[in-house]
Design a protein around this motif. Sequence first.
Motif, short mmCIF file in Angstrom:
data_model
loop_
_atom_site.label_atom_id
_atom_site.label_comp_id
_atom_site.label_asym_id
_atom_site.label_seq_id
_atom_site.Cartn_x
_atom_site.Cartn_y
_atom_site.Cartn_z
N ALA A 93 0.82 -1.21 0.00
CA ALA A 93 0.00 0.00 0.00
C ALA A 93 0.85 1.26 0.00
CB ALA A 93 -0.93 0.00 1.22
N PHE A 94 2.15 1.11 0.30
CA PHE A 94 3.05 2.26 0.29
C PHE A 94 3.46 2.64 -1.13
CE2 PHE A 94 6.25 3.88 3.70
CZ PHE A 94 5.91 5.18 3.40
N LEU A 95 3.18 1.78 -2.11
CA LEU A 95 3.66 2.03 -3.47
C LEU A 95 3.21 3.38 -4.04
CD1 LEU A 95 3.49 -1.49 -5.15
CD2 LEU A 95 5.53 -0.12 -4.63
N PRO A 96 1.96 3.84 -3.82
CA PRO A 96 1.62 5.16 -4.36
C PRO A 96 2.54 6.27 -3.85
CG PRO A 96 -0.38 3.99 -3.81
CD PRO A 96 0.77 3.16 -3.28
N TRP A 97 2.97 6.20 -2.59
CA TRP A 97 3.91 7.20 -2.08
C TRP A 97 5.27 7.05 -2.75
CZ3 TRP A 97 0.19 5.99 1.83
CH2 TRP A 97 -0.43 7.11 2.40
N ALA A 98 5.61 5.83 -3.13
CA ALA A 98 6.89 5.61 -3.79
C ALA A 98 6.86 6.01 -5.26
CB ALA A 98 7.29 4.13 -3.67
N LEU A 99 5.67 5.95 -5.89
CA LEU A 99 5.56 6.18 -7.34
C LEU A 99 4.90 7.50 -7.70
CD1 LEU A 99 4.45 2.58 -8.43
CD2 LEU A 99 6.75 3.56 -8.47
N LYS A 100 4.53 8.30 -6.72
CA LYS A 100 3.77 9.52 -7.02
C LYS A 100 4.56 10.52 -7.87
CE LYS A 100 4.93 11.87 -2.67
NZ LYS A 100 4.41 12.60 -1.51
N PHE A 101 5.88 10.34 -7.96
CA PHE A 101 6.66 11.22 -8.82
C PHE A 101 6.20 11.10 -10.28
CE2 PHE A 101 8.90 7.20 -9.15
CZ PHE A 101 9.32 7.15 -10.47
N LEU A 102 5.59 9.95 -10.64
CA LEU A 102 5.17 9.75 -12.03
C LEU A 102 4.06 10.71 -12.44
CD1 LEU A 102 5.15 5.84 -12.13
CD2 LEU A 102 6.85 7.39 -13.13
N LEU A 150 1.93 16.40 -13.47
CA LEU A 150 0.55 16.73 -13.82
C LEU A 150 -0.14 17.49 -12.71
CD1 LEU A 150 -0.56 13.35 -15.47
CD2 LEU A 150 0.16 15.46 -16.63
N VAL A 151 0.08 17.07 -11.47
CA VAL A 151 -0.52 17.76 -10.33
C VAL A 151 0.05 19.17 -10.21
CG1 VAL A 151 -0.77 17.74 -7.81
CG2 VAL A 151 -0.96 15.61 -9.10
N ARG A 210 -5.53 24.64 -2.98
CA ARG A 210 -6.77 24.29 -2.28
C ARG A 210 -7.69 23.41 -3.12
NH1 ARG A 210 -10.31 27.62 -1.25
NH2 ARG A 210 -10.96 27.15 0.89
N GLY A 211 -7.72 23.67 -4.43
CA GLY A 211 -8.59 22.91 -5.33
C GLY A 211 -8.16 21.47 -5.50
N ILE A 212 -6.95 21.16 -5.07
CA ILE A 212 -6.46 19.78 -5.11
C ILE A 212 -6.58 19.14 -3.73
CG2 ILE A 212 -4.43 18.33 -5.49
CD1 ILE A 212 -3.48 20.50 -7.51
N VAL A 213 -6.15 19.87 -2.70
CA VAL A 213 -6.06 19.29 -1.36
C VAL A 213 -7.43 19.02 -0.76
CG1 VAL A 213 -5.32 19.73 1.02
CG2 VAL A 213 -3.78 20.23 -0.89
N ALA A 217 -4.19 5.07 -0.24
CA ALA A 217 -2.81 5.56 -0.37
C ALA A 217 -2.64 6.39 -1.64
CB ALA A 217 -1.84 4.39 -0.37
N LEU A 218 -3.29 6.00 -2.73
CA LEU A 218 -3.20 6.75 -3.99
C LEU A 218 -3.74 8.16 -3.82
CD1 LEU A 218 -2.62 6.82 -7.04
CD2 LEU A 218 -4.92 5.88 -7.39
N VAL A 219 -4.89 8.27 -3.18
CA VAL A 219 -5.49 9.60 -2.96
C VAL A 219 -4.60 10.43 -2.04
CG1 VAL A 219 -7.47 10.82 -1.99
CG2 VAL A 219 -7.82 8.74 -3.34
N ALA A 220 -4.14 9.82 -0.94
CA ALA A 220 -3.32 10.56 0.02
C ALA A 220 -2.01 11.02 -0.61
CB ALA A 220 -3.05 9.69 1.24
N ALA A 221 -1.40 10.16 -1.42
CA ALA A 221 -0.13 10.52 -2.05
C ALA A 221 -0.31 11.67 -3.03
CB ALA A 221 0.45 9.30 -2.77
N THR A 222 -1.42 11.71 -3.75
CA THR A 222 -1.68 12.80 -4.69
C THR A 222 -1.88 14.13 -3.95
OG1 THR A 222 -2.66 11.23 -6.24
CG2 THR A 222 -3.18 13.56 -6.56
N ILE A 223 -2.63 14.09 -2.86
CA ILE A 223 -2.78 15.28 -2.03
C ILE A 223 -1.43 15.78 -1.56
CG2 ILE A 223 -3.70 16.15 0.17
CD1 ILE A 223 -5.90 13.99 -0.10
#
Length: 417
Positions: free
Chosen positions: A59-68, A72-73, A88-91, A124-130
Amino acid sequence: MSPHSSAAPAALPAAQVMAAIGGIYMAQSVVGGIAFQGVPALLRDGGARLDQVGLAYLAFLPWALKFLWAPLVERRRLPQDSLRRRTRGIVLPGQWLLAALLFLLAGLGQPALPVLLAVLGLIALVAATIDIACDGFAVEQLPPGRRGWGNAIQVGASYLGMFLGAGLFLVLAASQGWRVAAAAMGGLILLLTLPFSLVREPARPAGTAPHRPSLAHALGRPAVRLSLAITVAFQAGTRLAYGMTGPLLLDRGVELASVGWINGAGGVAAGLAGTLAGALAIQRWGALQAAAAAMAVQAGTLAAFLAVVLDGSAAPSWLIALALFKAGAMAAGFVTLYAFLMGQASLAQAGVDFTLFQCADALTATLGGLAAGTLAQHLGYGACFGLAAALGAAGTIAVPALMRRLAPHPVSGERSV
Protein backbone atom coordinates in the motif's frame (compact mmCIF):
# COMPACT_ATOMS: atom_id res chain seq x y z
CA MET A 1 14.46 34.81 -15.45
CA SER A 2 15.26 31.06 -15.32
CA PRO A 3 12.58 28.73 -13.98
CA HIS A 4 14.67 27.68 -11.02
CA SER A 5 15.59 31.24 -10.04
CA SER A 6 12.17 32.80 -9.60
CA ALA A 7 11.77 35.40 -6.93
CA ALA A 8 10.62 34.32 -3.48
CA PRO A 9 6.83 34.19 -3.43
CA ALA A 10 4.62 36.23 -1.19
CA ALA A 11 4.08 34.31 2.04
CA LEU A 12 1.06 33.69 4.20
CA PRO A 13 1.19 34.44 7.95
CA ALA A 14 3.44 31.90 9.67
CA ALA A 15 0.80 30.72 12.14
CA GLN A 16 -1.68 30.01 9.35
CA VAL A 17 0.89 28.09 7.33
CA MET A 18 1.93 26.01 10.34
CA ALA A 19 -1.67 25.15 11.22
CA ALA A 20 -2.56 24.26 7.63
CA ILE A 21 0.41 21.99 6.97
CA GLY A 22 0.20 20.54 10.46
CA GLY A 23 -3.38 19.41 9.87
CA ILE A 24 -2.72 17.93 6.44
CA TYR A 25 0.46 16.12 7.44
CA MET A 26 -1.26 14.78 10.55
CA ALA A 27 -4.02 13.42 8.32
CA GLN A 28 -1.39 11.79 6.07
CA SER A 29 0.12 10.07 9.08
CA VAL A 30 -3.25 8.84 10.29
CA VAL A 31 -3.51 6.97 6.99
CA GLY A 32 0.11 5.85 7.17
CA GLY A 33 -0.26 4.68 10.75
CA ILE A 34 -3.29 2.57 9.86
CA ALA A 35 -1.64 1.01 6.81
CA PHE A 36 1.90 0.47 8.02
CA GLN A 37 1.57 -0.19 11.74
CA GLY A 38 -2.08 -0.74 12.63
CA VAL A 39 -3.02 -3.22 9.91
CA PRO A 40 0.25 -5.26 10.14
CA ALA A 41 -0.24 -5.63 13.89
CA LEU A 42 -3.88 -6.71 13.43
CA LEU A 43 -2.90 -9.21 10.75
CA ARG A 44 -0.19 -10.70 12.94
CA ASP A 45 -2.52 -10.85 15.93
CA GLY A 46 -4.97 -12.75 13.72
CA GLY A 47 -2.32 -15.37 12.91
CA ALA A 48 -1.01 -14.11 9.56
CA ARG A 49 2.49 -15.16 8.52
CA LEU A 50 5.22 -12.52 8.66
CA ASP A 51 5.62 -12.54 4.87
CA GLN A 52 1.86 -11.86 4.58
CA VAL A 53 2.23 -9.04 7.10
CA GLY A 54 4.94 -7.58 4.89
CA LEU A 55 2.47 -7.46 1.98
CA ALA A 56 0.67 -4.59 3.73
CA TYR A 57 3.62 -2.45 2.66
CA LEU A 58 2.46 -2.73 -0.95
CA ALA A 59 0.00 0.00 0.00
CA PHE A 60 3.05 2.26 0.29
CA LEU A 61 3.66 2.03 -3.47
CA PRO A 62 1.62 5.16 -4.36
CA TRP A 63 3.91 7.20 -2.08
CA ALA A 64 6.89 5.61 -3.79
CA LEU A 65 5.56 6.18 -7.34
CA LYS A 66 3.77 9.52 -7.02
CA PHE A 67 6.66 11.22 -8.82
CA LEU A 68 5.17 9.75 -12.03
CA TRP A 69 2.10 11.99 -11.82
CA ALA A 70 3.62 14.81 -9.76
CA PRO A 71 4.24 16.98 -12.88
CA LEU A 72 0.55 16.73 -13.82
CA VAL A 73 -0.52 17.76 -10.33
CA GLU A 74 2.00 20.60 -10.26
CA ARG A 75 0.91 21.87 -13.68
CA ARG A 76 -2.62 22.01 -12.34
CA ARG A 77 -1.49 23.71 -9.15
CA LEU A 78 0.75 26.26 -10.92
CA PRO A 79 -0.84 26.95 -14.33
CA GLN A 80 1.37 28.53 -16.97
CA ASP A 81 -1.31 30.97 -18.09
CA SER A 82 -2.02 32.41 -14.64
CA LEU A 83 -0.18 33.57 -11.52
CA ARG A 84 -2.82 31.96 -9.31
CA ARG A 85 -2.01 28.96 -7.17
CA ARG A 86 -4.60 26.19 -7.01
CA THR A 87 -3.41 24.13 -4.07
CA ARG A 88 -6.77 24.29 -2.28
CA GLY A 89 -8.59 22.91 -5.33
CA ILE A 90 -6.46 19.78 -5.11
CA VAL A 91 -6.06 19.29 -1.36
CA LEU A 92 -9.61 19.84 -0.13
CA PRO A 93 -11.50 17.52 -2.54
CA GLY A 94 -8.76 14.94 -2.01
CA GLN A 95 -9.18 15.03 1.76
CA TRP A 96 -12.95 14.63 1.44
CA LEU A 97 -12.46 11.60 -0.81
CA LEU A 98 -9.96 10.16 1.65
CA ALA A 99 -12.51 10.38 4.46
CA ALA A 100 -15.15 8.76 2.24
CA LEU A 101 -12.85 5.80 1.54
CA LEU A 102 -12.24 5.28 5.25
CA PHE A 103 -16.00 5.28 5.80
CA LEU A 104 -16.23 2.67 3.02
CA LEU A 105 -13.62 0.59 4.82
CA ALA A 106 -15.70 0.86 7.98
CA GLY A 107 -18.78 -0.32 6.09
CA LEU A 108 -16.93 -3.33 4.71
CA GLY A 109 -15.76 -4.47 8.12
CA GLN A 110 -12.35 -6.19 8.22
CA PRO A 111 -12.25 -7.69 4.72
CA ALA A 112 -10.14 -10.52 3.32
CA LEU A 113 -6.50 -9.64 2.69
CA PRO A 114 -6.79 -9.00 -1.09
CA VAL A 115 -9.75 -6.65 -0.63
CA LEU A 116 -8.07 -4.94 2.31
CA LEU A 117 -4.91 -4.33 0.29
CA ALA A 118 -6.94 -2.97 -2.63
CA VAL A 119 -8.82 -0.47 -0.47
CA LEU A 120 -5.66 0.55 1.37
CA GLY A 121 -3.95 1.01 -1.99
CA LEU A 122 -6.73 3.33 -3.20
CA ILE A 123 -6.58 5.32 0.04
CA ALA A 124 -2.81 5.56 -0.37
CA LEU A 125 -3.20 6.75 -3.99
CA VAL A 126 -5.49 9.60 -2.96
CA ALA A 127 -3.32 10.56 0.02
CA ALA A 128 -0.13 10.52 -2.05
CA THR A 129 -1.68 12.80 -4.69
CA ILE A 130 -2.78 15.28 -2.03
CA ASP A 131 0.73 15.18 -0.63
CA ILE A 132 2.25 16.45 -3.89
CA ALA A 133 0.28 19.67 -3.71
CA CYS A 134 0.81 20.09 0.02
CA ASP A 135 4.58 19.63 -0.36
CA GLY A 136 4.71 22.38 -2.98
CA PHE A 137 2.68 24.63 -0.69
CA ALA A 138 5.03 23.99 2.25
CA VAL A 139 8.22 24.68 0.28
CA GLU A 140 6.75 27.91 -1.14
CA GLN A 141 5.34 29.24 2.12
CA LEU A 142 8.21 28.33 4.48
CA PRO A 143 11.14 30.72 4.01
CA PRO A 144 14.61 29.28 4.71
CA GLY A 145 14.75 30.71 8.22
CA ARG A 146 11.57 28.86 9.22
CA ARG A 147 12.21 25.52 7.56
CA GLY A 148 13.66 23.93 10.69
CA TRP A 149 10.58 24.75 12.75
CA GLY A 150 8.27 24.18 9.77
CA ASN A 151 9.61 20.64 9.41
CA ALA A 152 9.34 20.23 13.16
CA ILE A 153 5.62 21.05 12.87
CA GLN A 154 5.26 18.58 10.01
CA VAL A 155 7.08 15.79 11.81
CA GLY A 156 5.43 16.54 15.15
CA ALA A 157 2.02 16.50 13.48
CA SER A 158 3.01 13.26 11.79
CA TYR A 159 3.75 11.64 15.11
CA LEU A 160 0.43 12.80 16.51
CA GLY A 161 -1.19 11.34 13.40
CA MET A 162 0.74 8.13 13.96
CA PHE A 163 -0.63 8.01 17.50
CA LEU A 164 -4.13 8.19 16.09
CA GLY A 165 -3.58 5.93 13.10
CA ALA A 166 -1.39 3.24 14.66
CA GLY A 167 -2.25 3.67 18.32
CA LEU A 168 -5.83 4.79 18.74
CA PHE A 169 -6.90 2.75 15.72
CA LEU A 170 -5.52 -0.43 17.31
CA VAL A 171 -7.04 0.36 20.70
CA LEU A 172 -10.45 1.02 19.14
CA ALA A 173 -10.20 -2.05 16.92
CA ALA A 174 -9.36 -4.23 19.93
CA SER A 175 -12.12 -2.80 22.16
CA GLN A 176 -14.88 -1.62 19.78
CA GLY A 177 -14.22 -3.46 16.56
CA TRP A 178 -12.91 -2.65 13.08
CA ARG A 179 -15.98 -0.69 11.94
CA VAL A 180 -15.86 1.82 14.79
CA ALA A 181 -12.10 2.24 14.44
CA ALA A 182 -12.19 2.92 10.68
CA ALA A 183 -15.19 5.27 10.93
CA ALA A 184 -13.50 7.26 13.70
CA MET A 185 -10.43 7.70 11.48
CA GLY A 186 -12.59 8.97 8.61
CA GLY A 187 -14.19 11.59 10.85
CA LEU A 188 -10.78 12.62 12.09
CA ILE A 189 -9.57 13.27 8.52
CA LEU A 190 -12.43 15.73 8.03
CA LEU A 191 -11.59 17.51 11.27
CA LEU A 192 -7.91 17.83 10.40
CA THR A 193 -8.78 19.38 7.03
CA LEU A 194 -10.40 22.45 8.59
CA PRO A 195 -7.23 24.60 9.04
CA PHE A 196 -6.28 24.19 5.38
CA SER A 197 -9.82 25.09 4.30
CA LEU A 198 -9.22 28.59 5.75
CA VAL A 199 -6.12 29.21 3.61
CA ARG A 200 -6.29 31.78 0.82
CA GLU A 201 -3.07 31.48 -1.14
CA PRO A 202 -1.41 34.63 -2.49
CA ALA A 203 -0.73 34.78 -6.20
CA ARG A 204 2.77 34.22 -7.48
CA PRO A 205 4.91 37.34 -7.89
CA ALA A 206 4.34 39.45 -10.97
CA GLY A 207 6.97 38.70 -13.58
CA THR A 208 7.32 35.03 -12.65
CA ALA A 209 8.63 33.27 -15.73
CA PRO A 210 6.29 30.69 -17.33
CA HIS A 211 7.47 27.19 -16.54
CA ARG A 212 6.09 23.74 -17.33
CA PRO A 213 6.92 21.43 -14.39
CA SER A 214 8.59 18.22 -15.45
CA LEU A 215 10.70 15.34 -14.20
CA ALA A 216 13.31 16.15 -16.84
CA HIS A 217 13.86 19.59 -15.33
CA ALA A 218 14.21 18.11 -11.86
CA LEU A 219 16.52 15.24 -12.78
CA GLY A 220 18.62 17.57 -14.92
CA ARG A 221 19.74 19.37 -11.77
CA PRO A 222 22.78 17.89 -9.95
CA ALA A 223 21.35 19.02 -6.59
CA VAL A 224 18.26 16.85 -7.10
CA ARG A 225 20.27 13.80 -8.11
CA LEU A 226 22.56 14.10 -5.11
CA SER A 227 19.61 14.68 -2.80
CA LEU A 228 18.01 11.43 -3.98
CA ALA A 229 21.16 9.52 -3.06
CA ILE A 230 21.25 11.28 0.32
CA THR A 231 17.66 10.29 1.06
CA VAL A 232 18.22 6.59 0.34
CA ALA A 233 21.46 6.41 2.31
CA PHE A 234 19.92 8.28 5.25
CA GLN A 235 16.78 6.13 5.52
CA ALA A 236 17.74 2.61 4.41
CA GLY A 237 18.62 1.13 7.81
CA THR A 238 15.80 2.74 9.75
CA ARG A 239 13.16 1.83 7.16
CA LEU A 240 14.25 -1.82 7.17
CA ALA A 241 13.92 -2.04 10.96
CA TYR A 242 10.66 -0.08 11.14
CA GLY A 243 8.29 -2.65 9.67
CA MET A 244 9.19 -5.54 11.96
CA THR A 245 9.31 -3.64 15.26
CA GLY A 246 5.60 -4.18 16.05
CA PRO A 247 5.57 -7.89 15.10
CA LEU A 248 8.76 -8.42 17.12
CA LEU A 249 7.14 -6.95 20.22
CA LEU A 250 4.10 -9.19 19.74
CA ASP A 251 6.26 -12.27 19.29
CA ARG A 252 8.20 -11.42 22.45
CA GLY A 253 4.98 -11.49 24.49
CA VAL A 254 3.69 -7.92 24.38
CA GLU A 255 -0.11 -7.79 24.02
CA LEU A 256 -1.78 -6.19 21.00
CA ALA A 257 -3.42 -3.38 22.99
CA SER A 258 -0.06 -2.64 24.64
CA VAL A 259 1.62 -2.44 21.21
CA GLY A 260 -1.10 0.04 20.27
CA TRP A 261 -0.25 2.25 23.20
CA ILE A 262 3.49 1.85 22.56
CA ASN A 263 2.99 2.87 18.92
CA GLY A 264 0.65 5.61 20.06
CA ALA A 265 1.20 7.51 23.30
CA GLY A 266 4.78 6.35 23.79
CA GLY A 267 5.67 6.90 20.15
CA VAL A 268 4.16 10.38 20.20
CA ALA A 269 6.09 11.39 23.30
CA ALA A 270 9.34 10.04 21.86
CA GLY A 271 8.62 11.51 18.43
CA LEU A 272 7.82 14.96 19.76
CA ALA A 273 11.00 14.91 21.84
CA GLY A 274 12.99 13.92 18.77
CA THR A 275 11.24 16.56 16.69
CA LEU A 276 12.18 19.27 19.17
CA ALA A 277 15.75 17.97 19.34
CA GLY A 278 16.02 18.05 15.54
CA ALA A 279 14.69 21.61 15.28
CA LEU A 280 17.04 22.84 18.01
CA ALA A 281 19.97 21.08 16.33
CA ILE A 282 19.20 22.87 13.07
CA GLN A 283 19.03 26.22 14.86
CA ARG A 284 22.37 25.57 16.54
CA TRP A 285 24.41 23.80 13.84
CA GLY A 286 22.53 24.19 10.56
CA ALA A 287 20.75 21.50 8.57
CA LEU A 288 23.86 19.72 7.30
CA GLN A 289 25.57 19.15 10.66
CA ALA A 290 22.27 18.43 12.37
CA ALA A 291 21.41 15.75 9.78
CA ALA A 292 24.84 14.13 10.17
CA ALA A 293 24.39 14.00 13.94
CA ALA A 294 20.89 12.51 13.57
CA MET A 295 22.26 9.86 11.19
CA ALA A 296 24.86 8.84 13.76
CA VAL A 297 22.25 8.57 16.53
CA GLN A 298 20.01 6.43 14.31
CA ALA A 299 22.90 4.09 13.49
CA GLY A 300 23.78 3.70 17.16
CA THR A 301 20.15 2.93 18.01
CA LEU A 302 19.94 0.23 15.34
CA ALA A 303 23.12 -1.38 16.67
CA ALA A 304 21.68 -1.40 20.18
CA PHE A 305 18.42 -2.87 18.89
CA LEU A 306 20.35 -5.69 17.19
CA ALA A 307 22.20 -6.49 20.42
CA VAL A 308 18.95 -6.83 22.35
CA VAL A 309 17.30 -8.88 19.59
CA LEU A 310 20.21 -11.33 19.60
CA ASP A 311 20.03 -11.63 23.38
CA GLY A 312 17.16 -14.09 23.64
CA SER A 313 16.99 -13.60 27.42
CA ALA A 314 16.44 -9.83 27.22
CA ALA A 315 13.23 -8.73 28.87
CA PRO A 316 10.54 -7.22 26.61
CA SER A 317 10.98 -3.96 28.52
CA TRP A 318 14.37 -3.47 26.83
CA LEU A 319 12.81 -3.82 23.42
CA ILE A 320 10.05 -1.41 24.36
CA ALA A 321 12.57 1.17 25.60
CA LEU A 322 14.66 0.88 22.44
CA ALA A 323 11.56 1.05 20.22
CA LEU A 324 10.63 4.35 21.86
CA PHE A 325 14.17 5.71 21.58
CA LYS A 326 14.23 4.62 17.93
CA ALA A 327 11.03 6.60 17.36
CA GLY A 328 12.69 9.71 18.77
CA ALA A 329 15.80 9.22 16.65
CA MET A 330 13.66 8.78 13.52
CA ALA A 331 11.79 12.01 14.28
CA ALA A 332 15.00 13.99 14.67
CA GLY A 333 16.24 12.46 11.44
CA PHE A 334 13.10 13.42 9.51
CA VAL A 335 13.29 17.05 10.70
CA THR A 336 16.94 17.48 9.82
CA LEU A 337 16.84 15.58 6.52
CA TYR A 338 13.76 17.30 5.12
CA ALA A 339 14.88 20.76 6.22
CA PHE A 340 17.99 20.13 4.15
CA LEU A 341 16.01 18.72 1.20
CA MET A 342 13.58 21.66 1.13
CA GLY A 343 16.52 23.84 0.25
CA GLN A 344 17.24 21.75 -2.83
CA ALA A 345 13.75 22.11 -4.38
CA SER A 346 13.18 24.64 -7.15
CA LEU A 347 10.51 27.21 -6.34
CA ALA A 348 9.26 26.89 -9.92
CA GLN A 349 8.16 23.30 -9.36
CA ALA A 350 8.56 22.60 -5.66
CA GLY A 351 5.87 19.93 -5.70
CA VAL A 352 7.78 17.87 -8.28
CA ASP A 353 11.25 18.22 -6.77
CA PHE A 354 10.21 17.59 -3.17
CA THR A 355 8.01 14.70 -4.30
CA LEU A 356 11.03 13.04 -5.85
CA PHE A 357 12.83 13.17 -2.50
CA GLN A 358 9.81 11.76 -0.70
CA CYS A 359 9.39 9.03 -3.31
CA ALA A 360 12.97 7.94 -2.80
CA ASP A 361 12.17 7.68 0.92
CA ALA A 362 8.86 5.90 0.27
CA LEU A 363 10.42 3.43 -2.17
CA THR A 364 13.12 2.72 0.42
CA ALA A 365 10.37 2.12 2.98
CA THR A 366 8.41 -0.15 0.63
CA LEU A 367 11.40 -2.30 -0.25
CA GLY A 368 12.53 -2.23 3.37
CA GLY A 369 9.13 -3.40 4.61
CA LEU A 370 8.91 -6.22 2.08
CA ALA A 371 12.51 -7.29 2.67
CA ALA A 372 12.07 -7.13 6.45
CA GLY A 373 9.10 -9.50 6.37
CA THR A 374 10.95 -11.99 4.17
CA LEU A 375 14.17 -11.82 6.20
CA ALA A 376 12.38 -12.18 9.52
CA GLN A 377 10.22 -15.07 8.31
CA HIS A 378 13.02 -17.12 6.76
CA LEU A 379 16.21 -16.05 8.56
CA GLY A 380 14.92 -14.62 11.82
CA TYR A 381 14.69 -11.19 13.38
CA GLY A 382 18.48 -11.13 13.90
CA ALA A 383 19.15 -11.07 10.14
CA CYS A 384 16.62 -8.28 9.63
CA PHE A 385 17.96 -6.01 12.34
CA GLY A 386 21.57 -6.95 11.58
CA LEU A 387 21.26 -5.70 8.00
CA ALA A 388 19.49 -2.58 9.28
CA ALA A 389 22.38 -1.83 11.64
CA ALA A 390 24.93 -2.35 8.85
CA LEU A 391 23.08 0.04 6.54
CA GLY A 392 22.86 2.60 9.33
CA ALA A 393 26.60 2.43 9.92
CA ALA A 394 27.31 2.88 6.20
CA GLY A 395 25.01 5.89 6.15
CA THR A 396 27.02 7.71 8.81
CA ILE A 397 29.88 7.84 6.30
CA ALA A 398 27.97 8.36 3.05
CA VAL A 399 25.39 10.97 4.11
CA PRO A 400 27.72 13.72 5.41
CA ALA A 401 30.03 13.26 2.41
CA LEU A 402 27.16 13.68 -0.05
CA MET A 403 25.70 16.66 1.83
CA ARG A 404 29.06 18.45 1.84
CA ARG A 405 29.06 18.30 -1.97
CA LEU A 406 25.95 20.53 -1.90
CA ALA A 407 26.99 22.69 1.06
CA PRO A 408 28.98 25.33 -0.89
CA HIS A 409 25.84 26.27 -2.84
CA PRO A 410 23.00 28.45 -1.55
CA VAL A 411 19.81 26.54 -0.77
CA SER A 412 16.13 26.92 -1.78
CA GLY A 413 16.63 25.82 -5.37
CA GLU A 414 17.48 29.35 -6.54
CA ARG A 415 20.84 28.61 -8.09
CA SER A 416 21.88 27.80 -11.61
CA VAL A 417 22.06 24.22 -12.78
